[in-house]
Design a protein around this motif. Sequence first.
Motif, PDB file in Angstrom:
ATOM      1  N   GLN A  32       0.832  -1.201   0.000  1.00  0.00           N
ATOM      2  CA  GLN A  32       0.000   0.000   0.000  1.00  0.00           C
ATOM      3  C   GLN A  32       0.865   1.248   0.000  1.00  0.00           C
ATOM      4  OE1 GLN A  32      -2.361  -0.816   3.511  1.00  0.00           O
ATOM      5  NE2 GLN A  32      -3.980  -1.680   2.245  1.00  0.00           N
ATOM      6  N   VAL A  33       0.287   2.352  -0.457  1.00  0.00           N
ATOM      7  CA  VAL A  33       0.971   3.646  -0.467  1.00  0.00           C
ATOM      8  C   VAL A  33       0.076   4.688   0.177  1.00  0.00           C
ATOM      9  CG1 VAL A  33       2.397   3.205  -2.502  1.00  0.00           C
ATOM     10  CG2 VAL A  33       0.138   4.153  -2.799  1.00  0.00           C
ATOM     11  N   LYS A  34       0.718   5.718   0.724  1.00  0.00           N
ATOM     12  CA  LYS A  34      -0.017   6.821   1.333  1.00  0.00           C
ATOM     13  C   LYS A  34      -0.119   7.930   0.307  1.00  0.00           C
ATOM     14  CE  LYS A  34      -0.160   9.400   5.604  1.00  0.00           C
ATOM     15  NZ  LYS A  34       0.514   9.656   6.875  1.00  0.00           N
ATOM     16  N   LEU A  35      -1.335   8.371   0.013  1.00  0.00           N
ATOM     17  CA  LEU A  35      -1.583   9.396  -0.999  1.00  0.00           C
ATOM     18  C   LEU A  35      -2.294  10.598  -0.395  1.00  0.00           C
ATOM     19  CD1 LEU A  35      -3.021   7.102  -3.825  1.00  0.00           C
ATOM     20  CD2 LEU A  35      -0.729   8.017  -3.684  1.00  0.00           C
ATOM     21  N   GLN A  36      -2.100  11.744  -1.028  1.00  0.00           N
ATOM     22  CA  GLN A  36      -2.848  12.953  -0.676  1.00  0.00           C
ATOM     23  C   GLN A  36      -3.956  13.112  -1.705  1.00  0.00           C
ATOM     24  OE1 GLN A  36      -2.316  15.254   1.857  1.00  0.00           O
ATOM     25  NE2 GLN A  36      -0.776  13.876   2.698  1.00  0.00           N
ATOM     26  N   LYS A  37      -5.196  13.217  -1.260  1.00  0.00           N
ATOM     27  CA  LYS A  37      -6.332  13.395  -2.158  1.00  0.00           C
ATOM     28  C   LYS A  37      -7.190  14.546  -1.679  1.00  0.00           C
ATOM     29  CE  LYS A  37      -7.127   8.942  -4.202  1.00  0.00           C
ATOM     30  NZ  LYS A  37      -8.138   7.962  -4.520  1.00  0.00           N
ATOM     31  N   VAL A  38      -7.923  15.120  -2.613  1.00  0.00           N
ATOM     32  CA  VAL A  38      -8.886  16.156  -2.263  1.00  0.00           C
ATOM     33  C   VAL A  38     -10.264  15.512  -2.300  1.00  0.00           C
ATOM     34  CG1 VAL A  38      -9.854  18.384  -2.888  1.00  0.00           C
ATOM     35  CG2 VAL A  38      -7.416  17.954  -3.212  1.00  0.00           C
ATOM     36  N   LEU A  39     -10.884  15.382  -1.126  1.00  0.00           N
ATOM     37  CA  LEU A  39     -12.217  14.806  -1.005  1.00  0.00           C
ATOM     38  C   LEU A  39     -13.156  15.841  -0.424  1.00  0.00           C
ATOM     39  CD1 LEU A  39     -11.273  11.326   0.496  1.00  0.00           C
ATOM     40  CD2 LEU A  39     -11.947  11.800  -1.843  1.00  0.00           C
ATOM     41  N   ARG A  40     -14.234  16.128  -1.141  1.00  0.00           N
ATOM     42  CA  ARG A  40     -15.212  17.133  -0.723  1.00  0.00           C
ATOM     43  C   ARG A  40     -14.553  18.473  -0.439  1.00  0.00           C
ATOM     44  NH1 ARG A  40     -16.087  13.232   2.867  1.00  0.00           N
ATOM     45  NH2 ARG A  40     -17.210  11.479   1.982  1.00  0.00           N
ATOM     46  N   GLY A  41     -13.568  18.838  -1.274  1.00  0.00           N
ATOM     47  CA  GLY A  41     -12.888  20.120  -1.142  1.00  0.00           C
ATOM     48  C   GLY A  41     -11.868  20.197  -0.033  1.00  0.00           C
ATOM     49  N   LYS A  42     -11.574  19.063   0.636  1.00  0.00           N
ATOM     50  CA  LYS A  42     -10.645  19.066   1.754  1.00  0.00           C
ATOM     51  C   LYS A  42      -9.512  18.088   1.468  1.00  0.00           C
ATOM     52  CE  LYS A  42     -10.621  18.543   6.755  1.00  0.00           C
ATOM     53  NZ  LYS A  42     -11.379  18.113   7.913  1.00  0.00           N
ATOM     54  N   CYS A  46      -4.765   9.362   2.503  1.00  0.00           N
ATOM     55  CA  CYS A  46      -5.400   8.057   2.553  1.00  0.00           C
ATOM     56  C   CYS A  46      -4.392   6.999   2.118  1.00  0.00           C
ATOM     57  CB  CYS A  46      -6.652   8.025   1.685  1.00  0.00           C
ATOM     58  SG  CYS A  46      -6.360   8.434  -0.029  1.00  0.00           S
ATOM     59  N   ILE A  47      -4.647   5.780   2.528  1.00  0.00           N
ATOM     60  CA  ILE A  47      -3.783   4.658   2.187  1.00  0.00           C
ATOM     61  C   ILE A  47      -4.536   3.792   1.185  1.00  0.00           C
ATOM     62  CG2 ILE A  47      -2.622   2.617   3.083  1.00  0.00           C
ATOM     63  CD1 ILE A  47      -2.298   4.161   5.723  1.00  0.00           C
ATOM     64  N   GLU A  48      -3.897   3.548   0.042  1.00  0.00           N
ATOM     65  CA  GLU A  48      -4.516   2.765  -1.021  1.00  0.00           C
ATOM     66  C   GLU A  48      -3.551   1.698  -1.499  1.00  0.00           C
ATOM     67  OE1 GLU A  48      -5.961   5.157  -4.223  1.00  0.00           O
ATOM     68  OE2 GLU A  48      -7.492   6.096  -2.977  1.00  0.00           O
ATOM     69  N   PRO A  49      -4.076   0.623  -2.106  1.00  0.00           N
ATOM     70  CA  PRO A  49      -3.200  -0.425  -2.626  1.00  0.00           C
ATOM     71  C   PRO A  49      -2.297   0.112  -3.745  1.00  0.00           C
ATOM     72  CG  PRO A  49      -5.459  -1.209  -2.501  1.00  0.00           C
ATOM     73  CD  PRO A  49      -5.495   0.263  -2.217  1.00  0.00           C
ATOM     74  N   LEU A  50      -1.060  -0.353  -3.752  1.00  0.00           N
ATOM     75  CA  LEU A  50      -0.116   0.019  -4.806  1.00  0.00           C
ATOM     76  C   LEU A  50      -0.570  -0.554  -6.144  1.00  0.00           C
ATOM     77  CD1 LEU A  50       2.588   1.347  -5.527  1.00  0.00           C
ATOM     78  CD2 LEU A  50       3.719  -0.780  -4.891  1.00  0.00           C
ATOM     79  N   PHE A  51      -1.154  -1.748  -6.113  1.00  0.00           N
ATOM     80  CA  PHE A  51      -1.693  -2.398  -7.307  1.00  0.00           C
ATOM     81  C   PHE A  51      -3.184  -2.629  -7.073  1.00  0.00           C
ATOM     82  CE2 PHE A  51       2.689  -3.979  -6.747  1.00  0.00           C
ATOM     83  CZ  PHE A  51       3.266  -3.446  -7.876  1.00  0.00           C
ATOM     84  N   PRO A  52      -4.040  -1.662  -7.430  1.00  0.00           N
ATOM     85  CA  PRO A  52      -5.475  -1.819  -7.190  1.00  0.00           C
ATOM     86  C   PRO A  52      -6.029  -3.076  -7.869  1.00  0.00           C
ATOM     87  CG  PRO A  52      -4.966   0.423  -7.847  1.00  0.00           C
ATOM     88  CD  PRO A  52      -3.723  -0.379  -8.047  1.00  0.00           C
ATOM     89  N   ASN A  53      -6.889  -3.766  -7.161  1.00  0.00           N
ATOM     90  CA  ASN A  53      -7.584  -4.972  -7.626  1.00  0.00           C
ATOM     91  C   ASN A  53      -6.700  -6.209  -7.686  1.00  0.00           C
ATOM     92  OD1 ASN A  53      -9.849  -3.358  -7.912  1.00  0.00           O
ATOM     93  ND2 ASN A  53      -9.469  -3.008 -10.078  1.00  0.00           N
TER      94      ASN A  53
END
Length: 168
Positions: A32-42, A46-53
């Motif tokens: 998994q990797v730690k990513l910066q995302k903009v959700l609902r303007g904020k 979040c932590i997401e899989p390096l290889f989704p699915n």
Amino acid sequence: MTAWYLLHCKARQEARARVHVENQGYTTSLPQVKLQKVLRGKRTSCIEPLFPNYLFVQLNEKTANFNALRSTRGVNGFVRFGGVPATVPSAVMEHILAIEQQHLQETSTKQTFPAGAKVEIIEGPFSGLQAIYEIAKGEERCMVLLDMLGKQQRIEIEERSIRTSCNA
């Protein structure tokens, strides 16, 4: 003989598949990797899989129940080439396991600075300048005091963009 195989999972069900495969007694890897995302303007991290699915699983090809694994909750099936489940080369798996281990260490050892510590800004427009750490502001950002134009200016920056000053 054990080898690593690749399971194709249903959309956003990698963690669910991992739990059910591990309950069957198999070793898995879900880097998994730690990513910066903009959700609902904020901005949030979040932590997401390096290889989704996809989920890596270590199996003994003589004793593993491939049919049961293919029917596990969250799993679509094995990645196959020519109808045969494909194995992942051991050199590739060593690298992937190292990435996973590094991520675990990074999330468990977050660097924090004491108030008043001398720090150096290592990235961004103020890169290379010395500052004084003031206070953490949320999980990812902090306030530092920067000496500019003969006056201390308070600026807010990401905590990952500072390190302990070598001139301290």
